[in-house]
Design a protein around this motif. Structure first.
Motif, PDB file in Angstrom:
ATOM      1  N   TRP A 299      22.209   3.439  49.500  1.00  0.00           N
ATOM      2  CA  TRP A 299      21.664   2.246  50.146  1.00  0.00           C
ATOM      3  C   TRP A 299      22.249   1.657  51.374  1.00  0.00           C
ATOM      4  O   TRP A 299      23.661   1.753  51.289  1.00  0.00           O
TER       5      TRP A 299
ATOM      6  N   PRO B 112      18.956  -6.218  42.618  1.00  0.00           N
ATOM      7  CA  PRO B 112      17.952  -6.074  43.179  1.00  0.00           C
ATOM      8  C   PRO B 112      16.572  -7.101  42.915  1.00  0.00           C
ATOM      9  O   PRO B 112      16.562  -7.518  41.728  1.00  0.00           O
TER      10      PRO B 112
ATOM     11  N   SER C  36      11.428  -3.430  45.359  1.00  0.00           N
ATOM     12  CA  SER C  36      11.371  -2.354  46.004  1.00  0.00           C
ATOM     13  C   SER C  36      10.107  -1.956  46.738  1.00  0.00           C
ATOM     14  O   SER C  36       9.065  -2.468  46.218  1.00  0.00           O
TER      15      SER C  36
ATOM     16  N   TYR D  37      17.456  -3.056  52.316  1.00  0.00           N
ATOM     17  CA  TYR D  37      18.207  -1.786  52.348  1.00  0.00           C
ATOM     18  C   TYR D  37      17.074  -0.608  52.431  1.00  0.00           C
ATOM     19  O   TYR D  37      15.721  -0.752  52.042  1.00  0.00           O
TER      20      TYR D  37
ATOM     21  N   TYR E 233      12.552   1.321  50.109  1.00  0.00           N
ATOM     22  CA  TYR E 233      13.249   0.080  50.500  1.00  0.00           C
ATOM     23  C   TYR E 233      13.602  -0.535  49.334  1.00  0.00           C
ATOM     24  O   TYR E 233      12.789  -0.577  48.393  1.00  0.00           O
ATOM     25  N   GLY E 234      14.687  -1.443  49.457  1.00  0.00           N
ATOM     26  CA  GLY E 234      15.278  -2.361  48.388  1.00  0.00           C
ATOM     27  C   GLY E 234      15.429  -3.695  48.940  1.00  0.00           C
ATOM     28  O   GLY E 234      15.854  -3.820  49.789  1.00  0.00           O
TER      29      GLY E 234
END
Length: 210
Positions: free
Chosen positions: A92, A59, A62, A83, A75-76
């Motif tokens: 996800w 990641p 976010s 995602y 959201y990521g």
């Protein structure tokens, strides 16, 4: 388990020499007073699995927001995909644009919220947006400019440390969208979309208002 031992006061901010208090505590957090006159320390909780799905790579950012009904949106971002987190099963889901993304190793995603929009930039690709009310897929906010940093101010979306097809990379440039028109980046006196080069201070590292 609570460790109820009469430790003295937690005083790591005082000089180490002849410090009468406790200066180091590993894997614990201080709570209230102990029944024996000291401080109660609580053990830190162990990590636990939150989602059993994984992103394409580690990641990079976010973002959180909500739609017009107050439903939370999470959201990521990874190097090649964006995602959203499904609240029902904490999975996800890839909601990237069709072309995907090519975030280089030195860049990171940054996000801001503008009304119902969640807007992100990674400098390697065009700025992305999603309407949290529909929450379907991310798409290009504009193809006219890329930015390493992003923020909002009084109705404008602002990019700092920019790149565009005409001038290339301009690290000291700030460029903003039309007023209340986050997808309009064509220079115009009517919309107030414009830019400013800030000389004498080097590359823009970040900009934040308020």
């Amino acid at each position: 388990m609570v460790i109820d031992i009469p430790f003295t006061s937690f005083t790591p901010d005082l000089p180490a020499l002849n410090n009468p208090g406790l200066v180091r505590a590993h894997n614990a957090s201080a709570g209230g007073s102990s029944s024996q006159g000291g401080v109660t320390f609580y053990p830190l909780k162990a990590a636990s699995l939150y989602s059993d799905t994984v992103m394409a790579s580690r990641p990079m950012a976010s973002a959180v927001g909500q739609d017009r009904f107050g439903n939370a949106k999470v959201y990521g971002a990874a190097a090649s995909a964006l995602y959203k987190l499904a609240p029902a099963d904490r999975e996800w889901t890839n909601i990237s644009r069709t072309a995907g993304y090519t975030t280089t190793g030195t860049e990171r995603w940054k996000f801001v919220e503008f009304g119902s929009l969640q807007i992100g930039t990674n400098y390697s690709n065009e700025p992305q947006y999603i309407d949290m009310n529909t929450d379907l897929k991310f798409a290009d906010l504009t193809t006219l400019v890329k930015g390493r940093h992003i923020n909002t101010h009084k109705g404008f979306v602002i990019l700092g440390n920019t790149y565009d097809a005409l001038d290339g990379a301009v690290p000291y440039r700030v460029r903003w969208s039309g007023l209340e028109a986050p997808a309009d980046w064509t220079f115009s006196a009517a919309t107030q979309a414009d830019f400013q080069d800030i000389h004498g201070y080097g590359a823009i590292q970040r900009h934040r208002y308020g």
